[in-house]
Write a protein that holds these residues in place. Structure first.
Motif, PDB file in Angstrom:
ATOM      1  N   LYS A  71       0.856  -1.200   0.000  1.00 55.78           N
ATOM      2  CA  LYS A  71       0.000   0.000   0.000  1.00 55.78           C
ATOM      3  C   LYS A  71       0.883   1.238   0.000  1.00 55.78           C
ATOM      4  O   LYS A  71       1.925   1.261   0.651  1.00 55.78           O
ATOM      5  CB  LYS A  71      -0.844   0.019   1.273  1.00 55.78           C
ATOM      6  N   SER A  72       0.455   2.278  -0.704  1.00 48.48           N
ATOM      7  CA  SER A  72       1.264   3.503  -0.686  1.00 48.48           C
ATOM      8  C   SER A  72       0.390   4.699  -0.353  1.00 48.48           C
ATOM      9  O   SER A  72      -0.833   4.652  -0.477  1.00 48.48           O
ATOM     10  CB  SER A  72       1.967   3.688  -2.021  1.00 48.48           C
ATOM     11  N   ILE A  73       1.051   5.766   0.080  1.00 51.11           N
ATOM     12  CA  ILE A  73       0.344   6.985   0.479  1.00 51.11           C
ATOM     13  C   ILE A  73       0.799   8.080  -0.478  1.00 51.11           C
ATOM     14  O   ILE A  73       2.010   8.259  -0.676  1.00 51.11           O
ATOM     15  CB  ILE A  73       0.759   7.392   1.909  1.00 51.11           C
ATOM     16  N   PRO A  74      -0.144   8.840  -1.102  1.00 44.63           N
ATOM     17  CA  PRO A  74       0.286   9.903  -2.026  1.00 44.63           C
ATOM     18  C   PRO A  74       1.144  10.934  -1.306  1.00 44.63           C
ATOM     19  O   PRO A  74       0.930  11.247  -0.137  1.00 44.63           O
ATOM     20  CB  PRO A  74      -1.021  10.542  -2.493  1.00 44.63           C
ATOM     21  N   VAL A  75       2.108  11.464  -2.024  1.00 45.29           N
ATOM     22  CA  VAL A  75       3.010  12.465  -1.448  1.00 45.29           C
ATOM     23  C   VAL A  75       3.045  13.659  -2.387  1.00 45.29           C
ATOM     24  O   VAL A  75       3.070  13.487  -3.598  1.00 45.29           O
ATOM     25  CB  VAL A  75       4.445  11.871  -1.344  1.00 45.29           C
ATOM     26  N   ASP A  76       2.963  14.867  -1.844  1.00 48.23           N
ATOM     27  CA  ASP A  76       3.166  16.048  -2.691  1.00 48.23           C
ATOM     28  C   ASP A  76       4.034  17.037  -1.940  1.00 48.23           C
ATOM     29  O   ASP A  76       3.581  17.711  -1.024  1.00 48.23           O
ATOM     30  CB  ASP A  76       1.820  16.687  -3.043  1.00 48.23           C
ATOM     31  N   THR A  77       5.281  17.096  -2.340  1.00 46.00           N
ATOM     32  CA  THR A  77       6.196  18.002  -1.639  1.00 46.00           C
ATOM     33  C   THR A  77       6.321  19.339  -2.371  1.00 46.00           C
ATOM     34  O   THR A  77       7.102  20.179  -1.970  1.00 46.00           O
ATOM     35  CB  THR A  77       7.606  17.388  -1.522  1.00 46.00           C
ATOM     36  N   SER A  78       5.518  19.532  -3.441  1.00 47.22           N
ATOM     37  CA  SER A  78       5.720  20.736  -4.266  1.00 47.22           C
ATOM     38  C   SER A  78       5.412  22.008  -3.484  1.00 47.22           C
ATOM     39  O   SER A  78       5.930  23.077  -3.792  1.00 47.22           O
ATOM     40  CB  SER A  78       4.879  20.659  -5.539  1.00 47.22           C
ATOM     41  N   LEU A  79       4.527  21.912  -2.480  1.00 51.78           N
ATOM     42  CA  LEU A  79       4.169  23.119  -1.735  1.00 51.78           C
ATOM     43  C   LEU A  79       5.053  23.333  -0.503  1.00 51.78           C
ATOM     44  O   LEU A  79       4.990  24.372   0.140  1.00 51.78           O
ATOM     45  CB  LEU A  79       2.698  23.050  -1.307  1.00 51.78           C
ATOM     46  N   GLN A  80       5.859  22.319  -0.203  1.00 55.79           N
ATOM     47  CA  GLN A  80       6.719  22.447   0.989  1.00 55.79           C
ATOM     48  C   GLN A  80       7.869  23.394   0.730  1.00 55.79           C
ATOM     49  O   GLN A  80       8.351  23.501  -0.391  1.00 55.79           O
ATOM     50  CB  GLN A  80       7.352  21.095   1.319  1.00 55.79           C
ATOM     51  N   ARG A  81       8.299  24.054   1.799  1.00 54.32           N
ATOM     52  CA  ARG A  81       9.512  24.852   1.678  1.00 54.32           C
ATOM     53  C   ARG A  81      10.686  23.887   1.516  1.00 54.32           C
ATOM     54  O   ARG A  81      10.831  22.958   2.318  1.00 54.32           O
ATOM     55  CB  ARG A  81       9.703  25.701   2.931  1.00 54.32           C
ATOM     56  N   PRO A  82      11.498  24.067   0.443  1.00 52.98           N
ATOM     57  CA  PRO A  82      12.571  23.086   0.244  1.00 52.98           C
ATOM     58  C   PRO A  82      13.594  23.128   1.362  1.00 52.98           C
ATOM     59  O   PRO A  82      13.900  24.196   1.878  1.00 52.98           O
ATOM     60  CB  PRO A  82      13.205  23.512  -1.090  1.00 52.98           C
TER      61      PRO A  82
END
Ligand SMILES: Nc1nc2c(ncn2[C@@H]2O[C@H](COP(=O)(O)OP(=O)(O)OP(=O)(O)O)[C@@H](O)[C@H]2O)c(=O)[nH]1
Length: 367
Positions: A71-82
């Motif tokens: 099972k996997s969980i969607p990840v979206d780091t595009s909005l995170q501060r790098p």
């Protein structure tokens, strides 16, 4: 190779982005285990067998409970501060690859990389035929077809009498470079752990995690995957210092405190090398990867300074003992302390809650 970049050159970077070049004493590998008179092929005493070493937990083995895709969980780091990552990725080159049949029947291709940063031989363990290294397949000036096959720059399979590295009519494997674009491939970034992977240690779950990653990537339903095996032993402090940390742990410190007492960061690893290797293996860009980890710091760090690699989904690596209510997996007081500290001190809140729920469901810890 250009000069080595030393940790001191980047004093203001967080631990997970430092290049952390640490010279560790050469670890002598044990060629044959000979414990209580046992030889390869003869059973070892139960007390010495960690799941990492036990054949049933190795890749492709028949464990019906876990034959499904993870099972996997969607990840979206595009909005995170790098995070503050090194601006430039290391330069990497795959200099040789070879087919390795494994003890369970699954096959993988071991890729050995050189780089311009630390002089270590980092590895990519590739499952499936679809993932190819760009630098390996590049044509080297003056090389013969035999040279290319010797360094593994061929398509299909080698067989006695083969004369060309190009498409081989006798080969039954697909001859395409590129990959199935529908499913993001599974990727595990694994940091070397001599004690957990080779010396049967029950202080950590590194061997178990390596086995589990390989097993998932070689499931019949899997479209393959890559384990990037980084030579950053002991969370980047090297084997000698890790052994000192173990002694401090036996004197009462937890895994994080022991590192700090030795004047090392809690975690001295970096992941730019992994990003560069994934790019070389054609896993950059929008298709993304599914990353096997519980460590949220790793996700954005692996993506690289310009998000050269995109982590689309995260697959949790729950300890086998928790998943099976203690029937399988590692049992020791030390692993309890190690996981407790990892969950309590190293993980972000969401991950901590998820893992604690798992642990409490398996009757391990009350929450
Ligand atoms: N310094 C130190 N390193 C350790 C210790 N136990 C294991 N390690 C190292 O920790 C590394 C594995 O890191 P972990 O923090 O367990 O896991 P992770 O890779 O961050 O996270 P996951 O992706 O979820 O597994 C390996 O390089 C081990 O050698 C310890 O007690 N002290």
């Amino acid at each position: 190779m250009p000069a080595l970049i030393l940790r001191e050159a980047m004093p203001d970077l967080p631990s997970h982005s430092s290049p952390s070049y640490v010279l560790s004493p050469l670890a002598r590998k044990i060629p044959d285990y000979d414990l209580n008179g046992s030889r390869p092929g003869s059973p070892l005493p139960d007390t010495l067998l960690s799941p990492a070493f036990t054949p049933p937990s190795t890749p492709g083995s028949d464990t019906p409970l876990y034959q499904k895709e993870p099972k996997s969980i969607p990840v979206d780091t595009s909005l995170q501060r790098p995070p503050k990552l090194l601006e430039k990725l290391p330069e990497v080159e795959c200099i040789v690859r070879a087919r390795i049949p494994t003890v369970t029947g699954a096959e993988m291709f071991l890729h050995l990389y050189q780089n311009n940063v630390d002089g270590k031989e980092h590895l990519a363990i590739v499952f499936g035929d679809n993932i190819r290294s760009k630098s390996l397949h590049a044509v080297w000036p003056g090389e013969t077809e035999r040279d290319r096959m010797t360094r593994g720059a061929y398509t299909g399979r080698l067989h006695p009498g083969r004369v060309s590295s190009r498409a081989d009519p006798q080969s039954s494997t697909p001859e395409h470079i590129g990959r199935d674009n529908h499913t993001a491939p599974l990727v595990r970034i694994h940091s070397e752990c001599y004690t957990g992977e080779t010396a049967w240690s029950a202080r950590c779950d590194c061997g178990e995690q390596l086995d589990e990653a390989a097993r998932l990537m070689s499931l019949p339903s899997s479209s393959g995957g890559v384990i990037i095996y980084l030579r950053q032993e002991g969370r980047g402090i090297g084997l000698g210092e890790k052994l000192k940390a173990y002694n401090l742990q036996d004197l009462g410190s937890d895994t994080v405190e022991a590192n700090l007492l030795l004047r090392h960061p809690a975690d001295a690893r970096s992941y730019g090398m992994a990003t560069a290797m994934l790019l070389d293996l054609g896993l950059g860009g929008d298709t993304g990867i599914r990353l096997l980890t519980n460590n949220p710091d790793k996700i954005r760090a692996v993506e690289g300074p310009k998000r050269e690699v995109v982590v689309k989904e995260r697959v949790a690596m729950v300890p086998l003992a928790w998943k099976t209510g203690g029937k399988k997996g590692i049992h020791s007081d030390e692993i309890e302390g190690y996981l407790r500290t990892k969950v309590g001190k190293s993980l972000a809140n969401d991950d901590r809650v998820t893992l604690l729920m798992q642990a409490s469901r398996s009757g391990k810890w009350a929450i």
